[in-house]
Design an enzyme around this catalytic site. Structure first.
Site, short mmCIF file in Angstrom:
data_model
loop_
_atom_site.label_atom_id
_atom_site.label_comp_id
_atom_site.label_asym_id
_atom_site.label_seq_id
_atom_site.Cartn_x
_atom_site.Cartn_y
_atom_site.Cartn_z
N ASN A 7 0.91 -1.23 -0.12
CA ASN A 7 -0.22 0.08 -0.39
C ASN A 7 1.05 1.22 0.45
O ASN A 7 1.71 1.58 1.33
CB ASN A 7 -0.59 0.24 1.35
CG ASN A 7 -2.13 1.36 1.10
OD1 ASN A 7 -1.96 1.64 -0.27
ND2 ASN A 7 -2.78 0.85 2.55
N ARG A 9 0.92 4.38 0.57
CA ARG A 9 0.01 5.37 1.41
C ARG A 9 0.68 5.14 3.22
O ARG A 9 0.54 5.54 4.00
CB ARG A 9 -1.15 5.45 1.54
CG ARG A 9 -1.85 6.31 -0.26
CD ARG A 9 -3.42 6.03 0.39
NE ARG A 9 -3.61 6.93 1.13
CZ ARG A 9 -4.89 7.24 1.94
NH1 ARG A 9 -5.64 7.18 0.81
NH2 ARG A 9 -4.93 8.60 2.63
N CYS A 10 1.51 3.49 2.84
CA CYS A 10 1.12 3.50 4.25
C CYS A 10 3.36 3.29 4.58
O CYS A 10 3.64 3.22 3.32
CB CYS A 10 1.17 1.46 4.45
SG CYS A 10 2.23 1.02 5.49
N SER A 11 3.42 4.07 5.47
CA SER A 11 4.95 3.89 5.90
C SER A 11 5.93 2.82 5.66
O SER A 11 6.72 2.70 5.38
CB SER A 11 5.39 5.27 7.24
OG SER A 11 4.82 4.40 7.94
#
Length: 113
Positions: A7, A9-11
């Site tokens: 994903n 958007r996930c760090s």
């Protein structure tokens, strides 16, 4: 061949992807929110991870709290819930051959590179 269920958007997912690339690998990147794994693929992933469906369930997600928290679901039912609601799948999952790891923390991926 390495595959990462990612994903962007996930760090943690981005950090894990960077670790793989820094190790000289070019993984197949599967943006699982756009291309969710099927129930069959999830079963295979869970086998490779050696985990139960509940162990890759994102219990902090509002969808889980609103819809599933109060239910007692079997493993089969949880797999179906994950297939239908990929936002509930913990990320990232990295697969190499017959092994898989959850990239939390990202350094977990080093064990299969």
């Amino acid at each position: 061949m390495i595959r990462i269920y990612h994903n962007p958007r996930c760090s943690k997912s981005r950090q894990t992807l960077e670790l793989i690339q820094n190790a000289g690998q070019q993984p197949e990147v599967v943006e699982y929110l756009k291309t969710p794994p099927t129930a069959t693929e999830l079963k295979e992933l869970l086998q490779k991870l050696n985990l139960k469906p509940e162990q890759i369930l994102r219990k902090g997600e509002q969808l889980y709290k609103d819809k599933y928290k109060s239910q007692q679901l079997s493993d089969e039912e949880l797999i179906q819930v994950l297939a239908e609601n990929p936002v509930l799948i913990e990320r990232p999952i990295v697969v190499k051959d017959n092994k898989a790891v959850l990239g939390r923390p990202p350094e977990n991926v080093l064990s299969i590179l």
